[in-house]
Structure formats: structure tokens, C-alpha cells
Design an enzyme around this catalytic site. Sequence first.
Site, PDB file in Angstrom:
ATOM      1  N   LYS A  20       0.825  -1.210   0.000  1.00 43.74           N
ATOM      2  CA  LYS A  20       0.000   0.000   0.000  1.00 43.74           C
ATOM      3  C   LYS A  20       0.858   1.258   0.000  1.00 43.74           C
ATOM      4  CE  LYS A  20      -2.096  -0.932   3.792  1.00 43.74           C
ATOM      5  NZ  LYS A  20      -1.433  -2.226   4.061  1.00 43.74           N
ATOM      6  N   SER A  22       4.020   1.678  -0.942  1.00 43.39           N
ATOM      7  CA  SER A  22       4.722   1.851  -2.226  1.00 43.39           C
ATOM      8  C   SER A  22       3.776   2.383  -3.289  1.00 43.39           C
ATOM      9  CB  SER A  22       5.304   0.511  -2.682  1.00 43.39           C
ATOM     10  OG  SER A  22       6.235   0.009  -1.759  1.00 43.39           O
ATOM     11  N   ASP A  44      -1.146   5.345   9.336  1.00 47.54           N
ATOM     12  CA  ASP A  44      -0.638   4.133   9.985  1.00 47.54           C
ATOM     13  C   ASP A  44       0.308   4.516  11.119  1.00 47.54           C
ATOM     14  OD1 ASP A  44       0.297   1.653  10.702  1.00 47.54           O
ATOM     15  OD2 ASP A  44       0.883   1.040   8.679  1.00 47.54           O
TER      16      ASP A  44
END
Length: 589
Positions: A20, A22, A44
Site C-alpha cells: 500500500k 509503495s 498508519d
Amino acid sequence: MDISNTPRFQFFTGKGGVGKTSCSTATALALADAGQRVLLVSTDAASNLDEMLAIPLRQLPVPVPGAPGLSVMNIDPNQAAEDYRQRVLAQLGAGASAAERDTVREQLSGACTTEIAAFDEFASLLAEGAPGFDHIVFDTAPTGHTLRLLSLPKAWSGFLADNDRGASCLGPHSGLKMQEARFQAALAALCDPALTEVVLVARPERGALDEAARSAVELQSLGLKRQRLLVNGVFHASVSDDPVAAALEAQGQTALAAMPAALAALPRRELPLRPMDMVGLAALRALFQDPSTTLPAQALGASALAAPDEAARLSALCDELAAAGRGLFLVMGKGGVGKTTIAAALAIGLVQRGHAVHLSTTDPAAHVLPTLQGELPGLRVDAIDPKRETEAYIAKVMAHKGRDLDEAGRALLLEDLQSPCTEEVAVFHAFSRVVSEARSAFVVLDTAPTGHSLLLMDATGAYDRQMRRELQGGGGGGASARLITPLMRLQDPAYTRILLVTLAEQTPVSQAAALQSDLRRAGIEPFAWVMNRSLLAAGAHDPLLSARLAGEQRQMQRIADEHLAQRLFWLPWCAQPPVGIPALAALAR
């Protein structure tokens, strides 16, 4: 890559480890290279954007050197929580006493405050639109945590609409009511297909595709209708005499052919497996290019790489853990590294060695049962289900605290317990119960991906501090000497053994190392590292895979030298994913 129809808000979500970060970063970079002003936001708690872009992440946008038009920021839960506390305290006014301020700060010290504060930052970006940027790209946490984040605008809007009295667990209720309009605006932006698109990222693997399909359905029910699929890491063998390469390609094609209908109906793009880790602007700009044009020259020749030590197989780890006679084994790491596989294999390995075992999980995505696909005498399996635990927690609080209240008081208490953050408290209590079982038994706990697990650890620390304060304030004495909190059990190496699972790639190793540092700051020393899906152990000579093998060996050395792992165990890559009790048992035998 076609970016002509990119909406203002893009969310990249999916199972941990599918790429995700990248994909979201490469997309944001492509938009910026096309002349757009782009803000890349990580939601995150365990983000690796700082390593990927070689810049420190902050709570405010930071320009990315070498990428004009691109800025990046991280919604840091701890900083967001502190900012939120300061806003609520400021509402008390100058007349509030020091005791009143201390009480409010204590109310705002739990994990639910951290969640709502991070969500508040997220909601402001959607509601206010980050003036000065054409696009906002969200790099989200793994699926379970992201689904909760994206459900919060609806949950909090409904809670606040029906609750105009009292105080929630977050302190003065007016502190939330002030944000009601913002939450409503965030919900409207999320549900507008002209403004918001969800990019479901997956690998050509059955588990990742199944999870993406479940996410697609759940996000549709939340009102996020505009979706597309990005399949990352599709491998095509370039030589005919490499059985590992052939099996890897076949595994991916089989998974894609059996893709769930919910995904097959979406617009889709496939990205090829890359020969290098996606770190740095050059690698990220190459993500959407043909991999043959970026294959390192040294990968084209034969490679003399040493396979991992046979004595460090997972079976040796099972032998060492079984010798303890009891204990709590926490399997932790970045999403997508195979924590559930390792946890299930270890639990089965302990049963094979004559022990009764409780295998559980704190992961909202709860993959344990699909991984086992059966029952085994001596193995008890369950999951800490947030919905079920929340219902039980509310019933317990109502039975005790509400017992002596009148009808109006009970109604107010129940209303307050409908707060979305009650779930965080309920999950912590369930986690504590599982931890305590290891006093006389084997407990293997498959944890949620790193960011979510760190929030659970924060709750554990907050509870520990609260209990110590209460005992000290009440004159403690002998009770203080008998106090044993969940954090104390986690800090006891004779009681708890932490196993850090990683892949032999730069980002998973870096995140495992960061998790190790966080644990050490909390007085918890990891017992061992486990390197999963080692191609080096399986053996391969395909040119693209050879490039990855060299990187794998560098990461093994890095684990030993830089991160001072006390022990390092490994599992080879398998042509057939280890699903089902017989396959898992073979890993630990």
C-alpha cells in the site's frame, strides 16, 4: 500510469504487506511529477514513509526533496492525542482548579482518546480539504484498522446526533460536540464518488484477494462506492529451468483466476514484481515501469548465496518454547509478514509435543480460523471479536455501575457506553484475560499489525499507570506488593516471549526493528525474530529472483548486526501456501 481521472481524495487500503505504501507513494509522486500539488498522508501508526522517502515525518506537511509539488505528513496518534487534550483543557477556562484539570487529563489518558484524536485529524483533512493541495492521497494502516477508521465518521456522527448530555469517556462532552459539523462534512466527502476513491491493493495471493473482496463489500456498505483494484507484485518467470520461479508464477496466476466476484467486477491494474525494495524516489518512479528495464546488472549472472542455517528452522523454536512448560507467546510484526501462519504453526507444534494450547488473535481481520481450516485435539482456538467484547463489556458495566442508578441515570450511562471508543476499552479487557491464562498454560497470541498492536500496548501501559496511582493514592501497602498488571506480565521474560515476524525485505525488517525499540522502551525484550517466506532457503536462480535473493541475504545480516536479534529462525517460501493443519504441522515438525 493514467492519472487524468484521479479524484481529490484517494485511499489506498488492503492487507498488510501488499505494498500500500509503495503504491500510494508512487501515485502521489506521479501526480506531483505531472504538475499537481499533492499531500501524501499516512494514517498508519507504524508508517515507514520516513524510510521510503528518507525524510522525517511530522504532524504537519513536509515538502519532499526531489519531488516538487509533493508534501508528506503522518497522523501521529500520540501527538494528536496530546493536541486533543490541550484543546479540551483549554475549554475548562481559567477558573478550573488544578484537581479538575488533573481529573480531565486522567480521563483523556486512555487508548480511546488516542483513537478519537487521530480520527479528528483525519476528519479535518476531509472536511476542510487541506487548502493549497489539489489531491490528498491516504496511505492507510492494514485492513482491519482502516475499516474502523473509515467507519468512524458515520459512528461518531450518529453518536453525537443522539447524545447531547453528560460527558463521554473523552472528558467534557462539549469537546466532541464542537466537532460534530466536521464529522458530518468528513462523512459527506467520503461518500461522494466525485471526491473520493478507494484503491484496494492486493498481491496475487488468495488471502490478500479474499481480504480485499471483503473490504470492498464493507466499504460499499459504508457508502464508499467508487473503488478500483491494484494487484501488486505479479511475477512472470523469465527462465524455464527454475522450479521455484515456475511455482511462484503458477501460484499467482491461480489466485488471480479464482478472484472473488466482488473484485473481478472492479476496474483493475496489475503491477509486476520488482527486483528491488521500493525505497527512494528512483525506485518509486520505476514502480509503474517495465521491470526488465530496472533489473540490476549483477542479477543477470549466477549468484553464490549461502542458505540459512538448518539449525534455525521453526521446529527448533518449537522445541525451545515447549521446554518452558507454560507461557504466553506473542507473535508480532508488520501486516502481511505471516504472523498468523507462524502463530498457528507454533501452536500446532506445541500440541505435537504433548501440550494443550490456547491460540487466539487480537487482529480485527481474524485470519486464524481460515488458516487452520480444521480442529485439533488439545488446541483451543478463538478470536478477540471487538463487537462481541463490546457488547459483553457494556452489559457488565450496566449490571455493576448501573445497578443503583435510577432510570434516567441508567439511560445516560448506556448512552455514554454507545461511544465508538468503548470498543478499545473492551478489547483491552479481553486481551488482559487472555494474558492471565498463561500463568498455568500455553497461550499463543496472534496480534494485529504493528500500528494497531502498539495502540493496544499503549492501553496496557495506561492501565498499569492508573493502577499504580490508585494504589499509591489509597495508601497501597501490601496491595501494591501484590499488584500484577498485564504490562508486568509482558515485561517478565519467564512469563512472556515476544516473537517478531518479518520478511527478508528492507521495510518489514525496519518496521520490526522499530517495534523492537518500542517494546524495549516499555521494558519488554523480544525473545526471537522469525524470517518468513525465505526464497534463499527455497533456492531460485531466475534473474529477477536472484536480485531479490541478494537483498534477502543483506537483510539477514542486518537483523543480526544492526538490530542485535538474540535469536533468528526462518521458514522457506512454499509453492503451496501453508494453509490447513497438516501443512502447518509440517512447518513445526
